[in-house]
Design a protein around this motif. Structure first.
Motif, PDB file in Angstrom:
ATOM      1  N   GLY A  60      -8.315   2.151  -8.004  1.00 54.19           N
ATOM      2  CA  GLY A  60      -7.970   1.842  -9.376  1.00 54.19           C
ATOM      3  C   GLY A  60      -8.237   0.397  -9.703  1.00 54.19           C
ATOM      4  N   TYR A  61      -7.768  -0.005 -10.889  1.00 56.10           N
ATOM      5  CA  TYR A  61      -7.922  -1.393 -11.295  1.00 56.10           C
ATOM      6  C   TYR A  61      -6.837  -1.799 -12.278  1.00 56.10           C
ATOM      7  N   PHE A  62      -6.578  -3.112 -12.298  1.00 50.12           N
ATOM      8  CA  PHE A  62      -5.754  -3.741 -13.308  1.00 50.12           C
ATOM      9  C   PHE A  62      -6.705  -4.409 -14.280  1.00 50.12           C
ATOM     10  N   ASP A  63      -6.492  -4.268 -15.562  1.00 52.96           N
ATOM     11  CA  ASP A  63      -7.268  -4.971 -16.570  1.00 52.96           C
ATOM     12  C   ASP A  63      -6.451  -6.204 -16.932  1.00 52.96           C
ATOM     13  N   ASP A  64      -6.792  -7.338 -16.349  1.00 52.57           N
ATOM     14  CA  ASP A  64      -6.021  -8.569 -16.488  1.00 52.57           C
ATOM     15  C   ASP A  64      -5.978  -9.023 -17.946  1.00 52.57           C
ATOM     16  N   ALA A  65      -4.777  -9.044 -18.545  1.00 54.44           N
ATOM     17  CA  ALA A  65      -4.622  -9.398 -19.955  1.00 54.44           C
ATOM     18  C   ALA A  65      -5.022 -10.846 -20.249  1.00 54.44           C
ATOM     19  N   ALA A  66      -5.062 -11.690 -19.239  1.00 58.01           N
ATOM     20  CA  ALA A  66      -5.410 -13.094 -19.455  1.00 58.01           C
ATOM     21  C   ALA A  66      -6.908 -13.341 -19.340  1.00 58.01           C
ATOM     22  N   ASP A  67      -7.667 -12.297 -19.080  1.00 53.48           N
ATOM     23  CA  ASP A  67      -9.102 -12.453 -18.858  1.00 53.48           C
ATOM     24  C   ASP A  67      -9.876 -11.863 -20.038  1.00 53.48           C
ATOM     25  N   VAL A  68     -11.135 -11.547 -19.821  1.00 56.43           N
ATOM     26  CA  VAL A  68     -12.004 -10.972 -20.839  1.00 56.43           C
ATOM     27  C   VAL A  68     -11.542  -9.544 -21.152  1.00 56.43           C
ATOM     28  N   PRO A  69     -11.229  -9.215 -22.403  1.00 50.81           N
ATOM     29  CA  PRO A  69     -10.772  -7.862 -22.743  1.00 50.81           C
ATOM     30  C   PRO A  69     -11.761  -6.788 -22.289  1.00 50.81           C
ATOM     31  N   GLY A  70     -11.227  -5.745 -21.669  1.00 52.45           N
ATOM     32  CA  GLY A  70     -12.054  -4.621 -21.243  1.00 52.45           C
ATOM     33  C   GLY A  70     -12.795  -4.818 -19.934  1.00 52.45           C
ATOM     34  N   GLU A  71     -12.640  -5.948 -19.284  1.00 50.91           N
ATOM     35  CA  GLU A  71     -13.305  -6.199 -18.008  1.00 50.91           C
ATOM     36  C   GLU A  71     -12.303  -6.110 -16.871  1.00 50.91           C
ATOM     37  N   PRO A  72     -12.400  -5.065 -16.032  1.00 53.97           N
ATOM     38  CA  PRO A  72     -11.461  -4.969 -14.909  1.00 53.97           C
ATOM     39  C   PRO A  72     -11.725  -6.081 -13.906  1.00 53.97           C
ATOM     40  N   VAL A  73     -10.690  -6.775 -13.512  1.00 53.26           N
ATOM     41  CA  VAL A  73     -10.882  -7.895 -12.593  1.00 53.26           C
ATOM     42  C   VAL A  73     -10.169  -7.726 -11.261  1.00 53.26           C
ATOM     43  N   LEU A  74      -9.196  -6.848 -11.178  1.00 50.17           N
ATOM     44  CA  LEU A  74      -8.483  -6.637  -9.925  1.00 50.17           C
ATOM     45  C   LEU A  74      -8.669  -5.187  -9.497  1.00 50.17           C
ATOM     46  N   LEU A  75      -9.599  -4.970  -8.591  1.00 47.98           N
ATOM     47  CA  LEU A  75      -9.884  -3.629  -8.085  1.00 47.98           C
ATOM     48  C   LEU A  75      -9.119  -3.408  -6.788  1.00 47.98           C
ATOM     49  N   PHE A  76      -8.697  -2.166  -6.526  1.00 48.32           N
ATOM     50  CA  PHE A  76      -8.006  -1.891  -5.279  1.00 48.32           C
ATOM     51  C   PHE A  76      -8.343  -0.491  -4.785  1.00 48.32           C
ATOM     52  N   ALA A  77      -8.181  -0.296  -3.493  1.00 50.39           N
ATOM     53  CA  ALA A  77      -8.380   1.006  -2.857  1.00 50.39           C
ATOM     54  C   ALA A  77      -7.083   1.402  -2.165  1.00 50.39           C
ATOM     55  N   LEU A  78      -6.834   2.689  -2.129  1.00 46.74           N
ATOM     56  CA  LEU A  78      -5.645   3.241  -1.474  1.00 46.74           C
ATOM     57  C   LEU A  78      -6.091   4.129  -0.322  1.00 46.74           C
ATOM     58  N   ARG A  79      -5.487   3.968   0.834  1.00 47.29           N
ATOM     59  CA  ARG A  79      -5.805   4.808   1.987  1.00 47.29           C
ATOM     60  C   ARG A  79      -4.561   4.925   2.847  1.00 47.29           C
ATOM     61  N   GLY A  80      -4.205   6.138   3.204  1.00 49.48           N
ATOM     62  CA  GLY A  80      -3.015   6.311   4.025  1.00 49.48           C
ATOM     63  C   GLY A  80      -2.862   7.747   4.465  1.00 49.48           C
ATOM     64  N   SER A  81      -1.641   8.131   4.715  1.00 49.48           N
ATOM     65  CA  SER A  81      -1.401   9.496   5.182  1.00 49.48           C
ATOM     66  C   SER A  81      -0.203  10.093   4.460  1.00 49.48           C
ATOM     67  N   LEU A  82      -0.252  11.399   4.335  1.00 52.66           N
ATOM     68  CA  LEU A  82       0.843  12.169   3.778  1.00 52.66           C
ATOM     69  C   LEU A  82       1.478  12.926   4.939  1.00 52.66           C
ATOM     70  N   GLU A  83       2.744  12.653   5.209  1.00 54.26           N
ATOM     71  CA  GLU A  83       3.439  13.282   6.322  1.00 54.26           C
ATOM     72  C   GLU A  83       3.994  14.643   5.892  1.00 54.26           C
ATOM     73  N   SER A  84       4.276  15.490   6.840  1.00 56.30           N
ATOM     74  CA  SER A  84       4.769  16.834   6.540  1.00 56.30           C
ATOM     75  C   SER A  84       6.120  16.827   5.825  1.00 56.30           C
ATOM     76  N   ASP A  85       6.890  15.718   5.962  1.00 58.79           N
ATOM     77  CA  ASP A  85       8.172  15.625   5.262  1.00 58.79           C
ATOM     78  C   ASP A  85       8.026  15.060   3.856  1.00 58.79           C
ATOM     79  N   GLY A  86       6.773  14.800   3.430  1.00 55.89           N
ATOM     80  CA  GLY A  86       6.520  14.276   2.081  1.00 55.89           C
ATOM     81  C   GLY A  86       6.422  12.775   2.002  1.00 55.89           C
ATOM     82  N   ALA A  87       6.662  12.060   3.105  1.00 57.19           N
ATOM     83  CA  ALA A  87       6.532  10.599   3.100  1.00 57.19           C
ATOM     84  C   ALA A  87       5.058  10.216   2.993  1.00 57.19           C
ATOM     85  N   VAL A  88       4.774   9.189   2.188  1.00 53.71           N
ATOM     86  CA  VAL A  88       3.396   8.712   2.027  1.00 53.71           C
ATOM     87  C   VAL A  88       3.280   7.368   2.697  1.00 53.71           C
TER      88      VAL A  88
END
Length: 85
Positions: free
Chosen positions: A57-85
């Protein structure tokens, strides 16, 4: 909420994906100095896979250029059988 519902569905042996659109709000002590920023992120949960929680995903930094995403991130992990992420 929607994320908890997705965790329950995937932990039950399914696969669940979604797009979340919202706002990243600062802690109360910083809300006078830090603006609220739009955020978009996608998350997929699959029970039984080696990497069973992933997305990006990304955050669209309100202090920067409108409409330009500047903080990109990736999520990676595991989902356990008890529902913990």
């Amino acid at each position: 909420g929607p994320v908890a519902d997705a965790v329950v569905a995937a932990a039950a042996g399914g696969h669940c994906s979604g797009m979340w659109i919202g706002e990243a709000r600062p802690d109360k002590e910083f809300e006078q100095d830090v603006p609220t920023n739009p955020i978009r992120w996608a998350l997929s949960l699959c029970c039984g896979a080696a990497v069973s929680a992933f997305g990006a995903g990304y955050f669209d930094d309100a202090a920067d250029v409108p409409g330009e995403p500047v903080l990109l991130f990736a999520l990676r992990g595991s989902l356990e059988s008890d529902g913990a992420v």
